[in-house]
Each structure stands twice: as structure tokens, then as C-alpha cells.
Write an enzyme that holds these catalytic residues in place. Sequence first.
Site, PDB file in Angstrom:
ATOM      1  N   CYS A  50       0.824  -1.213   0.000  1.00 42.75           N
ATOM      2  CA  CYS A  50       0.000   0.000   0.000  1.00 42.75           C
ATOM      3  C   CYS A  50       0.858   1.262   0.000  1.00 42.75           C
ATOM      4  CB  CYS A  50      -0.906  -0.018   1.232  1.00 42.75           C
ATOM      5  SG  CYS A  50      -1.760   1.544   1.526  1.00 42.75           S
ATOM      6  N   TRP A  83      -7.633  -7.028   5.909  1.00 41.81           N
ATOM      7  CA  TRP A  83      -6.196  -7.248   6.076  1.00 41.81           C
ATOM      8  C   TRP A  83      -5.933  -8.322   7.134  1.00 41.81           C
ATOM      9  CZ3 TRP A  83      -3.406  -5.399   2.356  1.00 41.81           C
ATOM     10  CH2 TRP A  83      -3.766  -4.193   1.726  1.00 41.81           C
ATOM     11  N   ARG A 115     -14.560   0.219   4.716  1.00 38.74           N
ATOM     12  CA  ARG A 115     -13.369  -0.534   4.350  1.00 38.74           C
ATOM     13  C   ARG A 115     -12.259  -0.304   5.375  1.00 38.74           C
ATOM     14  NH1 ARG A 115      -9.459   0.921   0.489  1.00 38.74           N
ATOM     15  NH2 ARG A 115     -10.741   2.730  -0.079  1.00 38.74           N
ATOM     16  N   VAL A 116     -11.664  -1.378   5.861  1.00 35.09           N
ATOM     17  CA  VAL A 116     -10.561  -1.302   6.815  1.00 35.09           C
ATOM     18  C   VAL A 116      -9.285  -0.968   6.040  1.00 35.09           C
ATOM     19  CG1 VAL A 116      -9.142  -2.613   8.438  1.00 35.09           C
ATOM     20  CG2 VAL A 116     -11.633  -2.910   8.417  1.00 35.09           C
ATOM     21  N   THR A 117      -8.577   0.081   6.464  1.00 37.36           N
ATOM     22  CA  THR A 117      -7.424   0.544   5.709  1.00 37.36           C
ATOM     23  C   THR A 117      -6.152   0.578   6.555  1.00 37.36           C
ATOM     24  OG1 THR A 117      -7.862   2.886   6.235  1.00 37.36           O
ATOM     25  CG2 THR A 117      -8.898   1.996   4.250  1.00 37.36           C
ATOM     26  N   VAL A 118      -5.041   0.570   5.841  1.00 38.97           N
ATOM     27  CA  VAL A 118      -3.725   0.778   6.440  1.00 38.97           C
ATOM     28  C   VAL A 118      -3.144   2.044   5.821  1.00 38.97           C
ATOM     29  CG1 VAL A 118      -3.201  -1.625   6.969  1.00 38.97           C
ATOM     30  CG2 VAL A 118      -2.752  -0.786   4.674  1.00 38.97           C
ATOM     31  N   TYR A 181      -5.688   5.827  -8.600  1.00 41.94           N
ATOM     32  CA  TYR A 181      -6.853   5.063  -8.150  1.00 41.94           C
ATOM     33  C   TYR A 181      -8.122   5.543  -8.850  1.00 41.94           C
ATOM     34  CZ  TYR A 181      -4.103   2.909  -4.437  1.00 41.94           C
ATOM     35  OH  TYR A 181      -3.174   2.188  -3.738  1.00 41.94           O
TER      36      TYR A 181
END
Length: 311
Positions: A50, A83, A115-118, A181
Site C-alpha cells: 500500500c 487485512w 473498508r478497513v485501511t492501512v 486510483y
Amino acid sequence: MATVQFGKETSKRGEFVRQVNRFTDRITADGSSGWRAEPGRYRLVVSLACPWAHRSVIVRGLLGLEDAISLAVVDPVRDERGWRFTLDEDDRDPVLGIEFLSEAYLRTDPSFESRVTVPAIVDVESGRVVTNDYPRITLDLSTEWRAFHRPDAPDLYPEALRAEIDEVIEPIFQNVNNGVYRCGFAGSQEAYEEAYDALFAELDRLSARLANQRYLVGDQLTEADVRLFTTLVRFDAVYHGHFKCNRNKLAEMPVLWAYARDLFQTPGFGDTVDFDHIKRHYYYTHDAINPTRIIPKGPDLSNWHEPHGRG
């Protein structure tokens, strides 16, 4: 509209509209935010694939914060559960004790459905997410964690240059960092072409800016360079083909290609790049774009080490 990768983040016109960051608390030197900068208290969770997380890995290393803030790396392949910590023994993060980053998100906000993000910084003791606000994370590592920087750490966000850095990074974010993106996740031809045109117009402007100076702001490495690098280093490997950003390869844009190689060969940059994670994540995870999940063998990566002729 055709099937898109992230329906909740796609407008009626087919534009990709990135979700807002859910956790925006700050870790500060004096603790006035409720979170004090303390060695060993926090864990930085990243994916090496990422670009947003990659920023924090680079800055953490450049500033010498490895002993102050521990690092967790998730599997590059994100499935429907998000993730995963499958790179660790027993598929569980050894410090946080969780199998999925979503567990920390839901511990912090049980109603979280996005959405789970890093990257995400997690408080080790409580297991709660302090922040997933990636633009602020790196700035705070530079400014709020100064007491724990290594003695010769670079000043990536110097006060005298902050206004110019902020001015430079805004269009880079809109048109390049997020622009690739907006191309790749577009749900209509019109939205894709608008993003494509804005992306390459900005790359042309940056190329002109960098033609006569080594770095984006002043004569020193800054936060702006970190932010641009993490997109450029992924450009030929994934964005050119997978996201249809194909007017030129990075290797066909002489100024930006030399600039990117200059940074890649700078300690703390190239040694944090994992092209295997990058390719596996994009080509395998985005099944709406690449339903066969075939991962390309190329491109040839040896040319990243060729002389850049800058500096």
C-alpha cells in the site's frame, strides 16, 4: 454502470470517491490530544503493498523511530475479511494478538462498516485504533516524535518550508497519489478519462519542476518527496497496466524516472520496497479489474539500480 471494485466509493458518474479516514486522533508530544508520544506504546500496522502505508514505513525509518514504534506487516492479499496477519506465526499478530486488523477497528468502533485501511496506529494496551489518518501520521512522526528521533534524522517537514510543502502535496494527492486510483477504479469512460488527463498533466508539471532541482521543495528531502515516491515506485509495476495509466511508463519520462531512481537508491527508500507484495496485492485482490488473478512476471526491476545522474 459496469461492476466496480468499490461500489460504496463510486459516484453515479462512475468516479472513485475515496472514503474518509475514520480514526483521526493524534499522538502528540505533550499528550494534550489524549495520546502521548511514548516509546513502546503503539504499533504501526502496514501493508508493504500500500502506498499510503509505505509513506509511514519510510518516514519511521528515516527518523530512526524503529525502536519507539513497533511495526506489524499484513499479508498483501486482502480477502473479503480484510487485512490479515497471516505472515505471523499462527496467523496472529504477536503483539496485538489479533488475526485481522478489522478486530482493532471494531474494538474501537463496534458500528464500523466501511473498508478497513492501512496504515493504522494501534494502542497496544487497549488494542484500539488511535488513527488511520495517513496524511497526518507521517507529519506527526516528524513533528510530535522529535524527542525520539535519531540524532542525524532529516527534518522532513521544516517550519520554513511547510507552506510550500503543503501547496505542492495537495495537487500531488488529488491528481497522482489518488489520481491513479481514480483511473483504476473508475466506473465510466468519462470518469476514467478525466482522471487520466489530470494525472498526466500533473506528472508533466512535476517533471518541469524537477528538471532543474533535485527535490520537490528546496534543496533537501522533504515529506513531499516521500509522498510522490510511493506512487512513482509502483507506476510501471501496477498502475501503468492494471490501472490503465498508460500514456507513458515511468521509465519513459526521463526526469521523473531519474528522480525516482535517485530516491530509490537513497537509504530508507528502495530497501523498503517489496515488489512481490505490491504486485500480488493489486493483481490478486482487485478481482473486478483482474478477474483471472494472474500476476504479471514483469517488469524488469534491475534498472532501478542504474545511475540516475542527479544530485
